[in-house]
Design a protein around this motif. Structure first.
Motif, PDB file in Angstrom:
ATOM      1  N   TYR A  88       0.785  -1.224   0.000  1.00  0.00           N
ATOM      2  CA  TYR A  88       0.000   0.000   0.000  1.00  0.00           C
ATOM      3  C   TYR A  88       0.820   1.279   0.000  1.00  0.00           C
ATOM      4  CZ  TYR A  88       0.220  -2.064   4.686  1.00  0.00           C
ATOM      5  OH  TYR A  88       0.597  -2.739   5.799  1.00  0.00           O
ATOM      6  N   PHE A  89       2.148   1.171   0.089  1.00  0.00           N
ATOM      7  CA  PHE A  89       2.947   2.380  -0.098  1.00  0.00           C
ATOM      8  C   PHE A  89       3.103   2.715  -1.561  1.00  0.00           C
ATOM      9  CE2 PHE A  89       4.720   4.222   3.578  1.00  0.00           C
ATOM     10  CZ  PHE A  89       4.638   3.266   4.554  1.00  0.00           C
ATOM     11  N   MET A 149       9.074  12.081  10.531  1.00  0.00           N
ATOM     12  CA  MET A 149       8.407  13.328  10.181  1.00  0.00           C
ATOM     13  C   MET A 149       9.044  13.969   8.969  1.00  0.00           C
ATOM     14  SD  MET A 149       6.100  13.826  12.478  1.00  0.00           S
ATOM     15  CE  MET A 149       5.716  12.660  13.739  1.00  0.00           C
ATOM     16  N   PHE A 152       8.024  11.876   5.960  1.00  0.00           N
ATOM     17  CA  PHE A 152       6.632  12.054   5.596  1.00  0.00           C
ATOM     18  C   PHE A 152       6.377  13.441   5.052  1.00  0.00           C
ATOM     19  CE2 PHE A 152       3.453   8.742   6.703  1.00  0.00           C
ATOM     20  CZ  PHE A 152       4.351   7.714   6.783  1.00  0.00           C
ATOM     21  N   ARG A 153       7.196  14.393   5.417  1.00  0.00           N
ATOM     22  CA  ARG A 153       7.045  15.720   4.825  1.00  0.00           C
ATOM     23  C   ARG A 153       7.282  15.658   3.320  1.00  0.00           C
ATOM     24  NH1 ARG A 153      11.619  19.693   6.465  1.00  0.00           N
ATOM     25  NH2 ARG A 153      12.609  18.533   4.806  1.00  0.00           N
ATOM     26  N   ARG A 155       7.103  12.910   1.570  1.00  0.00           N
ATOM     27  CA  ARG A 155       6.090  12.020   1.026  1.00  0.00           C
ATOM     28  C   ARG A 155       4.785  12.765   0.761  1.00  0.00           C
ATOM     29  NH1 ARG A 155       2.367   8.068   3.328  1.00  0.00           N
ATOM     30  NH2 ARG A 155       1.919   6.674   1.623  1.00  0.00           N
ATOM     31  N   GLU A 156       4.441  13.693   1.651  1.00  0.00           N
ATOM     32  CA  GLU A 156       3.196  14.430   1.440  1.00  0.00           C
ATOM     33  C   GLU A 156       3.248  15.245   0.159  1.00  0.00           C
ATOM     34  OE1 GLU A 156       0.374  14.503   3.115  1.00  0.00           O
ATOM     35  OE2 GLU A 156       0.995  13.074   4.623  1.00  0.00           O
ATOM     36  N   ASP A 160       0.640  14.696  -2.834  1.00  0.00           N
ATOM     37  CA  ASP A 160      -0.171  15.767  -3.420  1.00  0.00           C
ATOM     38  C   ASP A 160      -0.173  15.661  -4.936  1.00  0.00           C
ATOM     39  OD1 ASP A 160       0.452  18.552  -1.166  1.00  0.00           O
ATOM     40  OD2 ASP A 160      -1.087  17.009  -1.229  1.00  0.00           O
ATOM     41  N   GLU A 163      -2.404  12.884  -5.878  1.00  0.00           N
ATOM     42  CA  GLU A 163      -3.817  13.182  -5.694  1.00  0.00           C
ATOM     43  C   GLU A 163      -4.335  14.075  -6.798  1.00  0.00           C
ATOM     44  OE1 GLU A 163      -4.737  15.103  -2.101  1.00  0.00           O
ATOM     45  OE2 GLU A 163      -6.868  14.724  -2.315  1.00  0.00           O
ATOM     46  N   ARG A 169      -4.791   9.824  -2.736  1.00  0.00           N
ATOM     47  CA  ARG A 169      -3.415   9.920  -2.271  1.00  0.00           C
ATOM     48  C   ARG A 169      -2.697   8.602  -2.383  1.00  0.00           C
ATOM     49  NH1 ARG A 169      -2.358  13.329   2.344  1.00  0.00           N
ATOM     50  NH2 ARG A 169      -1.945  11.438   3.501  1.00  0.00           N
ATOM     51  N   MET A 170      -3.293   7.561  -1.882  1.00  0.00           N
ATOM     52  CA  MET A 170      -2.572   6.306  -1.845  1.00  0.00           C
ATOM     53  C   MET A 170      -3.081   5.298  -2.852  1.00  0.00           C
ATOM     54  SD  MET A 170      -1.930   5.819   2.170  1.00  0.00           S
ATOM     55  CE  MET A 170      -2.180   4.094   2.177  1.00  0.00           C
ATOM     56  N   MET A 171      -4.347   5.084  -2.932  1.00  0.00           N
ATOM     57  CA  MET A 171      -4.868   4.019  -3.796  1.00  0.00           C
ATOM     58  C   MET A 171      -5.240   4.608  -5.135  1.00  0.00           C
ATOM     59  SD  MET A 171      -4.500   1.903  -1.544  1.00  0.00           S
ATOM     60  CE  MET A 171      -4.442   1.704   0.192  1.00  0.00           C
TER      61      MET A 171
END
Lengths: 388, 222, 208
Positions: A88-89, A149, A152-153, A155-156, A160, A163, A169-171
């Motif tokens: 799922y990543f 953190m 994930f920063r 990664r966000e 984006d 998305e 975002r993920m799927m």
């Protein structure tokens, strides 16, 4: 200031007569399925002698969602969202592997712009996967979430992009047989270029904080060594195999998609220990940035899906095919047997994380319990893929 | 990589008495496979791994497949006398193929960077506890995957170091991925059931015979 | 929030620098702003849970920052991801180990009712078959904002819990069970398939 690990002198250890049984009986401990560092619901039955691991048996199946049986009951296109949920990543690369297998099964051609988009999204996926892995591994080592953190920063930012392109975002459920679902606008491409241009700066900072950290070096060097012969025989693929020094990257060997057009190097490790596996991921992120720069420069406008492919009533001819890609975790392959109907007769996923766990026991023997978590973290497993 | 015929000849020469057949793949992917008989599977596998021109040292994927009893139709042109004139007529013969379980191995070579070579092992029938030789002594990567095939399909691998259930819990009976496995009736109220879910749902609702079309779904059982 | 204190009186007193509250308000305020979740992610929804705890969708602003690894120290169990039948007994055991008052958020379609994997032989069709759930979050996976919304709903629910009287909160009633029986592994399914005291599926009549 160098780090030294102080050992307890012999006279300071508690005398043998004081405690109960120190005659070598093994203590069996079950680590998991709920454990702060088992990367999902994974259980290991370890037999310990003191703190040293003498036997380790993994227990799987806590997330077995019978993906393969659902694949037999669903149409080919209907299985595409389920492939998102495997690893799922990295939903984009899962989709690509499945689309590649079906394209081999039914001999479908993919237009050029779609191939470029696939490469761009796959390499972006690789970037965020490797960054998250380094963050998770450091949390396991006790860094209490701060590197996570940072990871994930970044990664966000990439999520984006996903998305705005695919809606989720993920799927993402983005690839289709014969191309991609939605076209990327020029504005999206320029945003992607911005993120890719700024990524090396984040990598420099990340590497300096993590990979040159003395605690990380002390805890990961010479821990969990894997010999290249055992790795090849056990079917290990991905960064774990290349950390042992074996030069096998499916992007170069099979040359699927348009990877032969890009110039990139394959990093190889020397010792096969955990530190090499971490370095593999850091170096691979840099190579991914190189591929992304080339792909974003070379992409041309054009169609993104093959118009001859039927979306409804898609029935590939009778036969079978095995298609594989170099996913961020290893070789992700799909084996499909078609009997001419709308559903596959046999739908099999070759999960890299599952097979990479074959050698978990071999790597952990003789190490202490704290090393087990570090070694498990460096294997990079995702339970959605291990159990399917 | 050499062609399948060449590999087949090499295997038959290397292991005496080995019966190796080519199973053609009708689809466009050009991935035909070799069917090896069970007795000589391990020597042939070792030969494939060790011979310098082949060196298939990497077993990538081990799959279990469940083939139910099938009927294969063959049409052949046969000379028949029709209305006094000898003509060539299509005659379809039906051949019953009994069902079996299969283990399919995808082999690649890391040293020589070629592949895939696909080999198949077949059981005699679909009974419980059918046996196949385990190729784990040859390729360690088959270890966990053969355990999974044992768990989900029921093939017992002789020579496997640790054959027990891997994905299902130990007290589970039967083998869930077989085509004839029936799931337990785990009913849950669905707002819009259709097809087989509707069929199963009908058994849990009481009927209202005073309405027309009494088989339509009505009030649930309390 | 408090029927006992007149709001006008309270705001008048506050202007004078006097702060009035009731035990219930104070108790609930402390509890709702320091919920400690159990670090328990099963599948894909767990990643969105971690993303909620990361710096962009900070769950620390709501007090839920400290994810405890041990159930003995946690108040909230966020069941994030698919619950399989093999894992279900462990989840019920973890729930039993949590001390009262405890809450469960069922995150994602899989934890609510099996989700996209409902047709599976190993998938439990919803965690509310064995343990009581307070908040359900739909989505596959739900966005981090959805998890924050659920968190706020839970905070509202805690705020509305009464400490005394006939409608007092569940965990204060001595006859309410705090532990539920752990299902056992059967031949093909869990034994029992659902806990009838906990699992109340909707009873609606279907027309046509």
């Amino acid at each position: 200031m160098s780090a030294t690990i102080e050992t307890i002198e012999a006279m300071e250890r508690p005398p043998v007569t004081m405690t109960s049984r120190l005659d070598g009986e093994l203590l069996e401990v079950s680590m998991g399925p709920q454990h702060p560092s088992t990367h999902g619901v994974f259980r290991m039955n370890v037999a310990l002698e003191g703190e040293i691991v003498r036997k380790l048996k993994p227990v799987f199946g806590y997330l077995h969602r019978n993906h393969e049986q659902i694949g037999e009951d669903t149409t080919y296109l209907g299985s595409m969202p389920y492939t998102d949920r495997l690893d799922y990543f990295c939903s984009m690369t899962n989709n690509w592997a499945y689309a590649l297998s079906v394209e081999k099964l039914a001999s479908i051609e993919v237009p050029e712009r779609a191939e470029y988009l696939r490469v761009i999204l796959a390499e972006l996926t690789r970037l965020q996967n490797h960054a998250s892995l380094l963050g998770f591994l450091l949390s396991d080592m006790g860094a209490w979430g701060t590197p996570l953190m940072y990871a994930f920063r970044e990664r966000e930012k990439i999520l984006d992009l996903f998305e705005s392109l695919s809606g989720s975002r993920m799927m993402c459920d983005y690839m289709r047989f014969g191309g991609c679902r939605v076209d990327a606008s020029d504005e999206w491409l320029s945003r992607a270029k911005q993120i890719v241009d700024r990524f090396p700066k984040f990598l420099d900072e990340f590497e300096e904080l993590i990979l040159q950290n003395e605690i990380v070096i002390a805890r990961t060097q010479n821990v969990g060594k894997l010999s290249p012969e055992l790795a090849v025989s056990a079917g290990i693929t991905g960064p774990m195999l290349r950390a042992c020094g074996v030069n096998y990257d499916i992007r170069k060997v099979d040359g699927y998609g348009i990877y032969p057009r890009f110039k990139f190097r394959i990093p190889l490790g020397e010792h096969g220990d955990t530190y090499d596996r971490l370095m593999m991921r850091a170096l691979e992120m840099r190579e991914s940035v190189e591929i992304l720069k080339q792909a974003l420069a070379q992409i041309q406008p054009g169609p993104i899906v093959n118009p001859k492919v039927k979306v409804r009533a898609f029935r590939p001819p009778v036969g079978e095919a095995y298609g594989r890609i170099e996913g961020p975790k290893g070789e992700l392959g799909f084996y499909l047997i078609s009997d001419g109907g709308p559903n596959p007769y046999r739908y099999r996923v070759r999960p890299p994380s599952f097979i990479n766990l074959t050698v978990l026991e071999d790597m952990c023997l003789g190490h202490v319990v704290a090393d087990v978590m570090v070694i498990l973290g460096s294997v990079d497993i995702v339970m959605g893929e291990v159990d399917r | 990589m050499e062609t399948l015929e060449q590999i087949k000849n090499r295997c038959e020469l290397a292991a005496r008495g080995a019966k190796v057949e080519i199973v053609a793949n009708p689809g466009p992917s050009q991935q035909s496979s070799l069917l090896i008989d069970n007795e000589h599977a391990v020597p042939v596998a070792r030969f494939l791994r060790d011979h310098p021109a082949l060196s298939f040292d990497f077993c990538s994927n081990v799959t279990g497949v469940d083939w139910l009893d099938r009927v294969a139709k063959k049409t052949a042109k046969v000379k028949q006398v029709v209305d006094g004139v000898e003509k060539e007529v299509d005659q379809t013969t039906e051949e019953k193929i009994p069902g079996y379980l299969e283990a399919v191995y995808h082999l690649y070579s890391i040293k020589l960077k070629h592949g895939p070579l696909i080999i198949r092992l077949r059981t005699e029938n679909r009974a419980d506890g059918t046996r196949l030789p385990s190729l784990t002594p040859v390729w360690r990567s088959a270890e966990l995957q053969e355990r999974e095939i044992f768990d989900l399909y029921g093939i017992v691998f002789d020579g496997h170091p640790d054959l027990r259930r891997i994905l299902m819990w130990d007290e589970f009976k039967d083998h869930p991925m077989r085509k004839d496995y029936v799931q337990p009736d785990d009913f849950e109220w669905e707002p819009t059931p259709h097809d087989e879910v509707l069929e199963r749902a009908k058994q849990h609702y009481t009927s209202r015979p005073q309405l027309d079309g009494a088989e339509k779904i009505t009030a649930p059982q309390s | 929030m408090s029927e006992q204190i007149d709001e006008n009186l309270r705001s008048e007193l506050q202007r004078q620098g006097v702060w009035v509250t009731s035990m219930q308000e104070l108790y609930n305020w402390g509890r709702k702003n320091s919920i400690w979740p159990l670090q328990f992610g099963l599948a894909c929804c767990a990643i969105e849970m971690i993303a909620t705890a990361a710096s962009r969708y900070d769950i620390a602003r709501f007090g839920g920052e400290i994810f405890r690894p041990s159930p003995r120290q946690a108040d909230l169990m966020i069941v994030a991801g698919t619950v399989t039948k093999k894992m279900a007994p462990q989840i019920v055991r973890l729930y039993n180990q949590m001390p009262d008052p405890k809450y469960v958020i069922s995150m994602g379609a899989c934890a609510i009712s099996g989700g996209p994997f409902k047709q599976g032989y190993n998938v439990l069709k919803g965690i509310d078959r064995y343990i009581p759930v307070d908040v359900y979050i739909p989505g596959c996976p739900p966005r981090p904002e959805a998890l924050l919304h659920a968190f706020m709903e839970l905070q509202r629910k805690i705020d509305n819990q009464k400490l005394s009287g006939s409608e007092k909160a569940e965990f204060l009633k001595p006859e309410q069970p705090s532990e539920f029986p752990v299902p056992a592994f059967g031949d093909h399914d869990l034994n029992p398939p659902a806990n009838p005291k906990v699992y109340h599926p909707p009873k609606l009549e279907r027309q046509s």
